[in-house]
Design an enzyme around this catalytic site. Structure first.
Site, short mmCIF file in Angstrom:
data_model
loop_
_atom_site.label_atom_id
_atom_site.label_comp_id
_atom_site.label_asym_id
_atom_site.label_seq_id
_atom_site.Cartn_x
_atom_site.Cartn_y
_atom_site.Cartn_z
N LYS A 1 5.53 0.73 5.95
CA LYS A 1 6.49 -0.36 5.78
C LYS A 1 6.88 -0.99 7.10
O LYS A 1 7.11 -2.20 7.17
CB LYS A 1 7.74 0.15 5.04
CG LYS A 1 7.48 0.48 3.58
CD LYS A 1 8.77 0.79 2.84
CE LYS A 1 8.51 1.00 1.36
NZ LYS A 1 9.76 1.26 0.61
N LYS B 1 -3.37 -1.37 -7.91
CA LYS B 1 -2.47 -0.93 -8.96
C LYS B 1 -1.54 -2.07 -9.36
O LYS B 1 -1.18 -2.91 -8.53
CB LYS B 1 -1.63 0.25 -8.47
CG LYS B 1 -2.38 1.56 -8.35
CD LYS B 1 -1.51 2.66 -7.79
CE LYS B 1 -0.36 2.99 -8.72
NZ LYS B 1 0.46 4.12 -8.23
N LYS C 1 5.07 -4.85 -9.34
CA LYS C 1 6.04 -5.92 -9.54
C LYS C 1 6.18 -6.79 -8.31
O LYS C 1 6.77 -7.86 -8.36
CB LYS C 1 7.40 -5.34 -9.94
CG LYS C 1 7.98 -4.35 -8.94
CD LYS C 1 9.14 -3.60 -9.57
CE LYS C 1 9.63 -2.48 -8.68
NZ LYS C 1 10.59 -1.60 -9.34
#
Length: 340
Positions: A129, A210, A213
């Site tokens: 991240k 995958k 959202k």
């Protein structure tokens, strides 16, 4: 799993040998999609049959990256509706919001005090991240200590997570063991358990990835709140392959294989066997969409019955149940550290 608590006070906090306590958490950062449900959340519902389930909407974790005021508030309410709709029963399990139980942040500080800087720097999630973000908060760096507190605050026996989260559970075990070595037999050391494999649902537009959202294309993810028309449209536009053969071959035909996998999990079938029923992609897309619509129908019907106030009331009930466990655990920690 029987545990020896040593000097721990007897209380409702301790789980029984016949019904171990399981803890799971999810960030309220958007509507649950089909991949979430079939990959993990459906297992949460099933775990209620064999464990004392503690399910947490980790809104404080969601603040580790910049958010607009009010964004997490609304998302938390919607995520709670999703979890209740898929079968998390607030009467049987403990479903609550992380920030409603203040002991999470207090225990997180204690965990920061026994965690090493090098340990946190090696966490894979932080590396991933931080490399893709312009702003990296200190909270993102210390994220694993709050996650450890989430788990340890409930005398958790098992943490059912995927293999990608194994590192976080091992970190939790390490710092809990270190805390116990300094202050006595205070914290229960949880076990990592990979639950029964859920379906691996891929993005309808990018089947090599995958379903997510946060995907760039909203057409790639089927949300639990999508209408029948939206679901049909997304499957109709799903990416397949250049040739017309229908067969289950995830490596060479990821798009078609994803459709077959979705149809199989929605109908309790086998993707390889189902492929024999099709010679064209069109009928496969139509049947997959119809199966998903039927799969989600009872979830959507239940969700439509949940208004905001009912959901808040159920979360308040969960917070009360969570505090019944968390407060005695935090008292043990304070007593062991011996602050004035």
């Amino acid at each position: 799993m029987a545990l020896s608590y040593g000097s721990m006070a007897d209380s409702e906090a301790t789980s029984t040998a016949t019904r171990p306590r399981a803890f799971s958490g999810i960030q309220p950062t958007g509507t649950v999609h089909l991949g979430n449900y079939l990959g993990a959340l459906r297992n949460w519902s099933r775990l209620q049959e064999t464990t004392d389930g503690v399910y947490c909407l980790v809104d404080l974790h969601a603040l580790s990256v910049p958010r607009e005021p009010g964004e997490i508030q609304r998302a938390t309410l919607e995520a709670a509706k999703d979890l209740i709709s898929i079968g998390i029963d607030p009467q049987r399990s403990t479903l609550f919001v992380q920030s409603h139980v203040r002991e999470h942040t207090e225990l997180a500080w204690q965990m920061q005090c026994v965690a090493g800087f090098g340990e946190l720097r090696r966490m894979t999630q932080f590396k991933d991240k931080s490399e893709s973000s312009q702003f990296v908060s200190a909270a993102l760096f210390t994220y694993p200590t709050l996650q450890a507190a989430d788990i340890l605050l409930y005398d958790t026996d098992i943490v059912p997570v995927g293999d990608d989260q194994r590192q976080h559970v091992e970190f939790t075990r390490d710092i809990a063991t270190r805390f116990n070595s300094r202050f006595g037999d205070v914290l229960v050391i949880p076990e990592h358990r990979i639950p029964q494999a859920g379906a691996r649902i891929m993005d309808l537009q990018h089947p090599e990835n995958k379903m997510s959202k946060s995907a760039e294309s909203p057409m790639g993810s089927v949300l639990l709140t999508d209408t029948e028309a939206q679901i049909e449209k997304k499957f109709k536009r799903a990416v397949t392959d250049t040739d017309s053969e229908v067969r289950y071959d995830p490596e060479n035909k990821p798009g078609v294989s994803n459709l077959l996998a979705i149809l199989a999990v929605a109908t309790d079938g086998d993707p390889t066997t189902l492929a024999e029923n099709y010679t064209q992609y069109g009928p496969l897309k139509t049947d997959a969409a119809a199966a998903v619509i039927e799969l989600l129908r009872p979830i959507q019907n239940k969700r439509s019955e949940l208004d905001d106030q009912t959901t808040v009331d159920l979360l308040n009930l969960g917070a009360d149940k969570a505090r019944d466990v968390a407060v005695p655990v935090m008292e043990r920690v304070r007593d062991a550290v011996k602050l004035l």
